[in-house]
Design an enzyme around this catalytic site. Structure first.
Site, mmCIF file in Angstrom:
data_model
loop_
_atom_site.group_PDB
_atom_site.id
_atom_site.type_symbol
_atom_site.label_atom_id
_atom_site.label_comp_id
_atom_site.label_asym_id
_atom_site.label_seq_id
_atom_site.Cartn_x
_atom_site.Cartn_y
_atom_site.Cartn_z
ATOM 1 N N GLU A 251 -10.893 6.783 3.913
ATOM 2 C CA GLU A 251 -9.880 6.528 4.991
ATOM 3 C C GLU A 251 -9.946 6.919 6.291
ATOM 4 O O GLU A 251 -11.016 7.025 6.711
ATOM 5 C CB GLU A 251 -8.442 6.437 4.286
ATOM 6 C CG GLU A 251 -8.361 5.899 2.955
ATOM 7 C CD GLU A 251 -7.083 5.867 2.322
ATOM 8 O OE1 GLU A 251 -6.052 5.779 3.067
ATOM 9 O OE2 GLU A 251 -6.979 5.989 1.033
ATOM 10 N N ASP B 264 0.806 -1.318 -0.025
ATOM 11 C CA ASP B 264 -0.128 -0.006 -0.035
ATOM 12 C C ASP B 264 1.024 1.236 -0.035
ATOM 13 O O ASP B 264 2.053 1.192 0.365
ATOM 14 C CB ASP B 264 -1.057 -0.067 1.231
ATOM 15 C CG ASP B 264 -2.110 0.894 0.931
ATOM 16 O OD1 ASP B 264 -2.293 1.530 -0.008
ATOM 17 O OD2 ASP B 264 -3.212 0.658 1.561
#
Ligand code: BGC
Ligand code: BGC
Length: 634
Positions: A524, A327
């Site tokens: 997020e 990521d």
């Protein structure tokens, strides 16, 4: 397609299309009873079948060329486009909000992709790049793309065939820009609604990640990576991203609190497997070509550095033959010393690193690690083998095929045909929570309907995060699509007057009110929140409508269940519409009875903040609405 159902189906599909005539293949895709495209999907060709060609290529490669394949840079961090050749970059990405320099348009995205790919083709071995983007609910970074409901809504459809169709259409729109890789599907199993990424998951129960994650991969990759209309999928975020413990987040949310995102999942291996592994078992079986390890930790250790998980569990036990992509800057979080962090991650099994900005530094450090013997050459060869397998399987190196964009696909980008499928997703995702005195469906012939609420005429709020911008945006975030207000206006009879006020005032004289309320866009950790109560502004809009003495229908737009008790008791009917995307007409389909609700909750609906986390299977399970709840009307 089964003959007996065809007629009934075509009738419903004509409703959904507003008279648009669909290609037979699309009609079939939408048919819940269609079997031909889906029954016993062929198991995709195994990636290791390409290993003879991979070995021949690998034998010609220098260490630098190999490390380049393992490096993914953010396009807008490229200091010079010639760096693609200089560092033999194997991949580029557009993260959230990373538009082409020429602006955000279909043409500019396509030109950008072609430009970068052309540079890659100038390298000695002419190995094309994989270009990744977060097409997580349609090709959502590009203006004018059809935007599908976020996964939480798709989870309520319980319809793998439909999710597969959404994946196919998304892939086709991604391919229209040349891009060949999406960081989707997210097969997280979010266990705590305070998490800002709750909507990225199909639901709180592993069965949803398992069945719908698999369907999404089969759609995106079309069960055949070599199909020019398929894109490489990426199951994420492996593993346990949805199970972090409150208070362990790596960052503070906008309110200054450390809640859940990128935190620590403190569970036994048995629980990790039972809940958080399920979506990987099925997506690996469906041939997913890439998997993204999570930012989060497992019992105090960052997953991106755990060999037991990345290599032993995923590659050896599940037999995953594709590659792992880290990521965004996740490797940086493993330990303070970046070089050491790179070593830990690559040795644990990471194959490609989403660097994404300091690619030169990464390149040099990984080369040092290999030269110092701290990362074995065999590990580098394994990583590059996995990446090249995928590139070969995708036909990127086929002599008779260009890796540049197929611009003939621009024709169907954001097209009415694609929007029909998204609209079908919307109507099947809506969950009817309350319907007193058969308030719904509303008649299309009422003389006057008053619409209120801050989200009634707001396509940005409908789409949520990961829409054009990383965080999404309230208001006119994209072009095309239909707000719920516009959808109501086009659903009712010519004789019906539809009035609107954001605060719901001025409803006197109307026969019914519709109020559209809920959350504003976020993505997020920015959406980590410890108070999910419906806002005072939203309650006021409901009250203003109720003052007219009319039945009021609430439509809630949210990325998770909110604490709705006050709102629920004041309204006559209540619909959870999640983050439906651009096709507001799908909401109107349910409100006016063109579609009888079938959606079933993908999450348990908490009564209060104190009840969170609450999940099906808990002891003393007593939510406001149970997992799987959903009303319909006759
Ligand atoms: C990028 C996103 C990324 C995020 C990570 C943002 O600046 O645009 O793609 O997910 O940073 O924190
Ligand atoms: C997110 C991923 C995303 C990546 C690239 C990260 O911040 O966690 O889900 O794929 O950025 O944009």
């Amino acid at each position: 397609m089964k003959k007996i159902n065809r007629r009934r189906f075509i009738e419903t599909s004509v409703l959904a299309t507003g008279g648009l005539v669909l290609a037979p293949s699309l009609v079939e895709m939408l048919d819940p009873n269609s079997v031909s495209a889906h029954a016993n999907p062929p198991d995709p060709k195994s990636l290791s079948a390409y290993d003879a060609r991979v070995r021949a290529l690998l034998a010609q490669m220098t260490l630098e060329e190999k490390i380049g394949q393992m490096t993914q840079a953010e396009q807008d961090a490229l200091k010079d486009v010639n760096d693609i050749q200089k560092f033999f970059l194997g991949s580029l990405l557009s993260g959230g909000s990373s538009d082409p320099k020429a602006g955000n348009s279909l043409a500019a995205w396509t030109d950008m992709y072609d430009g970068y790919q052309t540079h890659a083709l100038k390298t000695r071995l002419a190995i094309p790049i994989l270009y990744g983007a977060d097409a997580v609910h349609g090709h959502n970074n590009v203006l004018g793309a059809v935007v599908f409901p976020h996964n939480i809504g798709l989870g309520c459809t319980r319809n793998p065939k439909l999710v597969e169709s959404a994946g196919r259409i998304t892939a086709e729109e991604v391919r229209a820009t040349g891009i060949n890789w999406t960081f989707a599907p997210c097969v997280t199993v979010p266990r705590d609604e305070r998490w800002g990424r709750t909507y990225e998951g199909f639901g709180e129960a592993p069965e949803l990640a398992r069945s719908l994650g698999e369907a999404a991969v089969r759609g995106l990759q079309r069960n055949d990576l070599s199909n020019p209309l398929s894109v490489l999928a990426c199951a994420k975020h492996f593993i346990g991203d949805g199970g972090t413990k409150i208070g362990t987040a790596s960052f503070r949310n906008p309110q200054g609190k450390r809640l859940l995102d990128q935190g620590d999942t403190q569970v036994s291996e048995a629980e990790l497997r039972a809940i958080h592994l399920q979506g990987y078992i099925s997506t690996v079986r469906a041939g997913v070509g890439s998997i993204m390890p999570s930012y989060s930790s497992w019992n105090g250790v960052k997953v991106s550095g755990i060999k037991k998980l990345l290599t032993d569990m995923l590659k050896q036990e599940l037999g995953f033959e594709g590659f792992l992509i880290s990521d965004y800057k996740a490797v940086d979080q493993i330990t303070r010393d970046y070089k050491e962090a790179i070593g830990i991650s690559i040795n644990a099994g990471m194959d490609m690193v989403m660097v994404p900005t300091e690619y030169e530094r990464f390149f040099n450090l990984l080369r040092e690690l290999v030269n110092e013997g701290k990362v074995p050459m065999a590990r580098i060869d394994d990583a590059v083998t996995r990446i090249l397998r995928v590139k070969l399987a995708m036909g990127l190196m086929d002599k008779n095929r260009s890796p540049l964009a197929d611009r003939s696909l621009h024709k169907t980008f954001g097209s009415p045909e694609h929007r029909v499928v998204a609209r079908e997703c919307v109507r099947q995702s809506l969950v009817l929570l309350k319907n007193e005195k058969q308030t719904l469906p509303l008649s299309k012939k009422l003389a006057h309907i008053h619409v209120g609420g801050k989200s009634a005429d707001n396509i940005g709020n409908q789409c949520g995060g990961w829409t054009i911008d990383w965080q999404g945006k309230t208001g006119e975030v994209t072009t095309g699509g239909t707000t719920i207000l516009k959808a109501i206006q086009s659903a009712v009879s010519a004789a019906t007057k539809v009035t609107f006020s954001q605060d719901g005032s001025g409803a006197a004289g109307a026969q019914a009110g519709i109020v559209v309320i809920g959350e504003l866009p976020y993505a997020e950790g920015m959406g980590d929140r410890d108070d999910l109560t419906v806002s005072q502004e939203d309650l006021t809009a409901i009250d203003n409508l109720k003052q007219a003495g009319i039945p009021v229908v609430a439509v809630l737009l949210s990325g998770r269940p909110l604490i709705i008790n006050e709102a629920l008791s004041r309204c006559d009917a209540f619909v959870a519409a999640w983050l439906p995307g651009t096709e507001g007409q799908g909401v109107a389909d349910v409100l006016f009875g063109d579609y009888k609700p079938t959606g079933k909750l993908s999450f348990s609906w908490p009564r209060s903040m104190a009840q969170i986390p609450i999940n099906v299977g808990d002891q003393n399970y007593d939510p406001l609405f149970k997992y799987g709840f959903g009303l319909t009307f006759g």
